[in-house]
Design a protein around this motif. Structure first.
Motif, PDB file in Angstrom:
ATOM      1  N   LEU A 261       0.818  -1.207   0.000  1.00 15.39           N
ATOM      2  CA  LEU A 261       0.000   0.000   0.000  1.00 15.39           C
ATOM      3  C   LEU A 261       0.856   1.264   0.000  1.00 15.39           C
ATOM      4  CD1 LEU A 261      -2.939  -0.971   2.380  1.00 15.39           C
ATOM      5  CD2 LEU A 261      -2.833  -0.999  -0.111  1.00 15.39           C
ATOM      6  N   ASP A 262       2.129   1.158   0.363  1.00 10.72           N
ATOM      7  CA  ASP A 262       3.004   2.317   0.272  1.00 10.72           C
ATOM      8  C   ASP A 262       3.180   2.777  -1.169  1.00 10.72           C
ATOM      9  OD1 ASP A 262       3.334   2.309   2.983  1.00 10.72           O
ATOM     10  OD2 ASP A 262       5.176   1.115   2.951  1.00 10.72           O
ATOM     11  N   GLN A 263       2.983   1.868  -2.113  1.00 12.63           N
ATOM     12  CA  GLN A 263       3.143   2.187  -3.524  1.00 12.63           C
ATOM     13  C   GLN A 263       1.819   2.529  -4.194  1.00 12.63           C
ATOM     14  OE1 GLN A 263       5.513  -1.691  -3.524  1.00 12.63           O
ATOM     15  NE2 GLN A 263       6.301  -0.644  -5.335  1.00 12.63           N
ATOM     16  N   LEU A 264       0.739   2.557  -3.406  1.00  6.25           N
ATOM     17  CA  LEU A 264      -0.572   2.814  -4.008  1.00  6.25           C
ATOM     18  C   LEU A 264      -0.653   4.228  -4.568  1.00  6.25           C
ATOM     19  CD1 LEU A 264      -3.237   1.403  -4.497  1.00  6.25           C
ATOM     20  CD2 LEU A 264      -4.106   2.386  -2.367  1.00  6.25           C
ATOM     21  N   ALA A 265      -0.070   5.186  -3.875  1.00  4.67           N
ATOM     22  CA  ALA A 265      -0.092   6.560  -4.383  1.00  4.67           C
ATOM     23  C   ALA A 265       0.623   6.652  -5.721  1.00  4.67           C
ATOM     24  CB  ALA A 265       0.565   7.489  -3.359  1.00  4.67           C
ATOM     25  N   GLY A 266       1.733   5.932  -5.880  1.00 12.51           N
ATOM     26  CA  GLY A 266       2.438   5.926  -7.159  1.00 12.51           C
ATOM     27  C   GLY A 266       1.608   5.283  -8.254  1.00 12.51           C
ATOM     28  N   LEU A 267       0.871   4.231  -7.885  1.00  9.57           N
ATOM     29  CA  LEU A 267       0.004   3.587  -8.871  1.00  9.57           C
ATOM     30  C   LEU A 267      -1.067   4.564  -9.370  1.00  9.57           C
ATOM     31  CD1 LEU A 267      -0.974   0.939 -10.279  1.00  9.57           C
ATOM     32  CD2 LEU A 267      -2.450   0.595  -8.276  1.00  9.57           C
ATOM     33  N   VAL A 268      -1.707   5.234  -8.429  1.00 10.73           N
ATOM     34  CA  VAL A 268      -2.757   6.186  -8.806  1.00 10.73           C
ATOM     35  C   VAL A 268      -2.166   7.338  -9.626  1.00 10.73           C
ATOM     36  CG1 VAL A 268      -4.437   7.832  -7.886  1.00 10.73           C
ATOM     37  CG2 VAL A 268      -4.187   5.577  -6.829  1.00 10.73           C
ATOM     38  N   SER A 269      -0.981   7.768  -9.258  1.00 12.85           N
ATOM     39  CA  SER A 269      -0.323   8.841  -9.997  1.00 12.85           C
ATOM     40  C   SER A 269      -0.021   8.411 -11.432  1.00 12.85           C
ATOM     41  CB  SER A 269       0.958   9.241  -9.275  1.00 12.85           C
ATOM     42  OG  SER A 269       1.656  10.214 -10.016  1.00 12.85           O
ATOM     43  N   GLY A 270       0.350   7.163 -11.602  1.00  9.62           N
ATOM     44  CA  GLY A 270       0.617   6.671 -12.940  1.00  9.62           C
ATOM     45  C   GLY A 270      -0.618   6.716 -13.819  1.00  9.62           C
ATOM     46  N   TYR A 271      -1.761   6.354 -13.260  1.00 11.37           N
ATOM     47  CA  TYR A 271      -3.012   6.419 -14.030  1.00 11.37           C
ATOM     48  C   TYR A 271      -3.372   7.876 -14.317  1.00 11.37           C
ATOM     49  CZ  TYR A 271      -4.145   1.486 -13.757  1.00 11.37           C
ATOM     50  OH  TYR A 271      -4.140   0.136 -13.936  1.00 11.37           O
ATOM     51  N   ARG A 272      -3.119   8.731 -13.324  1.00 14.42           N
ATOM     52  CA  ARG A 272      -3.423  10.147 -13.546  1.00 14.42           C
ATOM     53  C   ARG A 272      -2.564  10.699 -14.682  1.00 14.42           C
ATOM     54  NH1 ARG A 272      -1.915  12.003  -8.963  1.00 14.42           N
ATOM     55  NH2 ARG A 272      -3.800  11.347  -7.866  1.00 14.42           N
ATOM     56  N   ARG A 287      -2.214   2.368   8.799  1.00 15.45           N
ATOM     57  CA  ARG A 287      -1.195   1.615   9.543  1.00 15.45           C
ATOM     58  C   ARG A 287      -0.745   0.430   8.694  1.00 15.45           C
ATOM     59  NH1 ARG A 287      -6.247   0.864  11.542  1.00 15.45           N
ATOM     60  NH2 ARG A 287      -7.054  -1.271  11.769  1.00 15.45           N
ATOM     61  N   PRO A 288       0.426  -0.091   8.958  1.00 18.00           N
ATOM     62  CA  PRO A 288       0.901  -1.251   8.186  1.00 18.00           C
ATOM     63  C   PRO A 288      -0.007  -2.466   8.428  1.00 18.00           C
ATOM     64  CG  PRO A 288       2.699  -0.196   9.381  1.00 18.00           C
ATOM     65  CD  PRO A 288       1.437   0.396   9.909  1.00 18.00           C
ATOM     66  N   LEU A 289      -0.253  -3.192   7.339  1.00 20.52           N
ATOM     67  CA  LEU A 289      -1.071  -4.405   7.418  1.00 20.52           C
ATOM     68  C   LEU A 289      -0.227  -5.605   6.975  1.00 20.52           C
ATOM     69  CD1 LEU A 289      -4.306  -2.936   5.823  1.00 20.52           C
ATOM     70  CD2 LEU A 289      -3.766  -3.148   8.256  1.00 20.52           C
ATOM     71  N   ALA A 290      -0.837  -6.740   7.019  1.00 21.19           N
ATOM     72  CA  ALA A 290      -0.139  -7.960   6.595  1.00 21.19           C
ATOM     73  C   ALA A 290       0.254  -7.838   5.127  1.00 21.19           C
ATOM     74  CB  ALA A 290      -1.023  -9.174   6.811  1.00 21.19           C
ATOM     75  N   GLY A 291       1.417  -8.455   4.777  1.00 22.12           N
ATOM     76  CA  GLY A 291       1.911  -8.338   3.410  1.00 22.12           C
ATOM     77  C   GLY A 291       0.934  -8.866   2.378  1.00 22.12           C
ATOM     78  N   GLY A 292       0.317 -10.014   2.655  1.00 23.55           N
ATOM     79  CA  GLY A 292      -0.635 -10.585   1.715  1.00 23.55           C
ATOM     80  C   GLY A 292      -1.857  -9.702   1.530  1.00 23.55           C
ATOM     81  N   LEU A 293      -2.313  -9.094   2.636  1.00 22.43           N
ATOM     82  CA  LEU A 293      -3.478  -8.210   2.554  1.00 22.43           C
ATOM     83  C   LEU A 293      -3.151  -6.958   1.742  1.00 22.43           C
ATOM     84  CD1 LEU A 293      -6.299  -7.336   3.319  1.00 22.43           C
ATOM     85  CD2 LEU A 293      -5.405  -6.546   5.525  1.00 22.43           C
ATOM     86  N   GLU A 294      -1.988  -6.385   1.985  1.00 21.92           N
ATOM     87  CA  GLU A 294      -1.621  -5.178   1.238  1.00 21.92           C
ATOM     88  C   GLU A 294      -1.474  -5.483  -0.255  1.00 21.92           C
ATOM     89  OE1 GLU A 294       1.446  -2.774   2.663  1.00 21.92           O
ATOM     90  OE2 GLU A 294       0.619  -2.539   4.691  1.00 21.92           O
ATOM     91  N   LEU A 295      -0.888  -6.649  -0.578  1.00 26.35           N
ATOM     92  CA  LEU A 295      -0.761  -7.028  -1.988  1.00 26.35           C
ATOM     93  C   LEU A 295      -2.137  -7.193  -2.623  1.00 26.35           C
ATOM     94  CD1 LEU A 295       0.851  -7.968  -4.451  1.00 26.35           C
ATOM     95  CD2 LEU A 295       0.840 -10.280  -3.475  1.00 26.35           C
ATOM     96  N   SER A 296      -3.073  -7.844  -1.911  1.00 28.45           N
ATOM     97  CA  SER A 296      -4.418  -8.040  -2.460  1.00 28.45           C
ATOM     98  C   SER A 296      -5.100  -6.704  -2.713  1.00 28.45           C
ATOM     99  CB  SER A 296      -5.246  -8.910  -1.501  1.00 28.45           C
ATOM    100  OG  SER A 296      -4.690 -10.195  -1.380  1.00 28.45           O
ATOM    101  N   VAL A 297      -4.996  -5.783  -1.751  1.00 22.75           N
ATOM    102  CA  VAL A 297      -5.631  -4.470  -1.923  1.00 22.75           C
ATOM    103  C   VAL A 297      -5.008  -3.734  -3.103  1.00 22.75           C
ATOM    104  CG1 VAL A 297      -6.004  -2.225  -0.838  1.00 22.75           C
ATOM    105  CG2 VAL A 297      -6.276  -4.316   0.505  1.00 22.75           C
ATOM    106  N   TYR A 298      -3.689  -3.772  -3.185  1.00 20.91           N
ATOM    107  CA  TYR A 298      -2.995  -3.093  -4.297  1.00 20.91           C
ATOM    108  C   TYR A 298      -3.473  -3.652  -5.638  1.00 20.91           C
ATOM    109  CZ  TYR A 298       0.870  -1.351  -7.172  1.00 20.91           C
ATOM    110  OH  TYR A 298       1.611  -0.739  -8.142  1.00 20.91           O
TER     111      TYR A 298
END
Length: 396
Positions: A261-272, A287-298
């Protein structure tokens, strides 16, 4: 030397292959010897019938040897062997000899070992009575021979059961390995779909935009093509990583960290940057979440934005992450109309190549389910809405 070793090896293999027959031969010889020793132990046989010139005592020896020879087929016909042994003992008794009953005892034990328990018990009663009444041997000897045979049968069946259980466990282990491999292949296929669908869509939109502005704004077209080039290089690196995972024996190895999820802003910026009017909103206490959960959300956000880019022409797209105390809500909402939004059915006006019906939503639902969450995708009055909910650890 090698030739001698090969011959020794061949002889050993032959002995192993014929060990049952060799054991039966040794058993028959020993039993016959014991019976002959018992037959002529002490005083000479009384009342030996002489036949012509045949010396006294030859007929009992012949009968004993014949009965001992019958033991060679005890595995094939144990009941017939027992009957023959009893008949031989009866003949010896009729000739005035005193047989020891060794062939009968061996035949009785073989029957208890090789045949059904009911058959051996039914044969035990008359055999024991015959040996007792003929004064050949006592009841404990007959019962002991039957008990030894029954024990051997029980032990053999127990070993068979252990071997069968071991084979079953081995088959189950192989099936579990196949299931694990299939799950791994499915996971890799899902990663490939996410990477290719996202990158190719972004590149396609970028190339179209560059083509449209090339005659009037060549500098803008050049900058857009540079971003397409960067996206292509990134996609190529991701594809190489996935192909490396497929080629290596340890598919669990990772060459680079998975998106979070730390890279989510970069992902959205890329689409923008690609022309999509998208914004990211964070509510609650991030807050930081489990790695698998963050990957799924991303990946879910990435897939939803890719579908928006492919199928709609929105004025505004909003990505929202709402951090609750025990739940994370993720929404991707657009106000595009006249299309199927993120269904992935490929009927949007910007999608030149139809894609499998509902594959995008199916993949998002699978990812949500893997992380213990749920996903809902539906049309709204303004456009399309994707909502995913995940349980998270209590923030308190």
């Amino acid at each position: 030397m090698n030739r001698l070793l090969r011959r020794a090896r061949a002889a050993y293999d032959l002995l192993v292959a014929r060990r049952s027959a060799l054991f039966d031969l040794a058993l028959a010889v020993i039993t016959t010897g014991v019976e002959l020793g018992q037959l002529f132990d002490g005083e000479p046989p009384v009342g030996v019938v002489r036949v012509g010139e045949i010396p006294a005592g030859v007929i009992p020896v012949v009968v004993t040897v014949l009965v001992g020879s019958v033991l060679l087929v005890r595995r094939r016909a144990p009941l017939a062997v027992l009957v023959a042994a009893c008949a031989g003992a009866a003949v010896l008794v009729a000739l005035g000899c005193s047989p020891g009953g060794a062939p009968v005892v061996v035949a009785l034990a073989s029957l208890a070992d090789l045949r059904d328990r009911r058959v051996s018990v039914a044969a035990l009663v008359p055999t024991a009575l015959f040996l007792l009444l003929a004064s050949i041997c006592s009841l404990p000897v007959s019962i002991g021979a039957w008990a030894i045979g029954s024990y051997l049968q029980t032990r053999r069946r127990y070993i068979w059961a252990l071997e069968d259980r071991a084979a079953t466990l081995e088959r189950e282990r192989e099936q579990l390995d196949e299931i694990a491999a299939q799950r791994e292949r499915t996971s890799i296929a899902r990663e490939l779909h996410d990477i290719v669908a996202h990158s190719v869509t972004v590149m396609l939109i970028g190339v179209r935009g560059a083509r449209d502005v090339l005659p009037t704004e060549p500098q803008v077209a050049a900058e857009t093509l540079e971003r397409v080039e960067a996206s292509a290089e990134q996609s190529l690196a991701e594809l190489r990583r996935i192909l490396g995972l497929l080629r290596t024996s340890d598919n669990g190895a990772q060459w680079r960290p998975q998106p979070s999820l730390d890279q989510l802003a970069g992902l959205v910026s890329g689409y923008r940057t690609a022309g999509m009017p998208v914004r990211l909103e964070l509510t609650g206490q991030a807050r930081p979440l489990a790695g698998g959960l963050e990957l799924s959300v991303y990946r879910i956000v990435e897939e939803a934005l890719t579908n928006v880019l492919k199928h709609t022409d929105p004025i505004q797209v909003t990505v929202t992450l709402d951090y609750g105390r025990t739940r994370l809500d993720v929404t991707v909402e657009d106000d595009g109309s006249g299309s199927d939004g993120g269904s992935g059915s490929g009927s949007g006006r910007n999608d030149p190549v139809p894609s499998p019906v509902g594959h995008g939503i199916l993949g998002m639902r699978e990812r949500a389910a893997v992380a213990g969450g749920t996903l809902d995708a539906r049309r709204t009055d303004r456009g399309f809405l994707v909502t995913a909910r995940f349980p998270v650890e209590d923030a308190a």
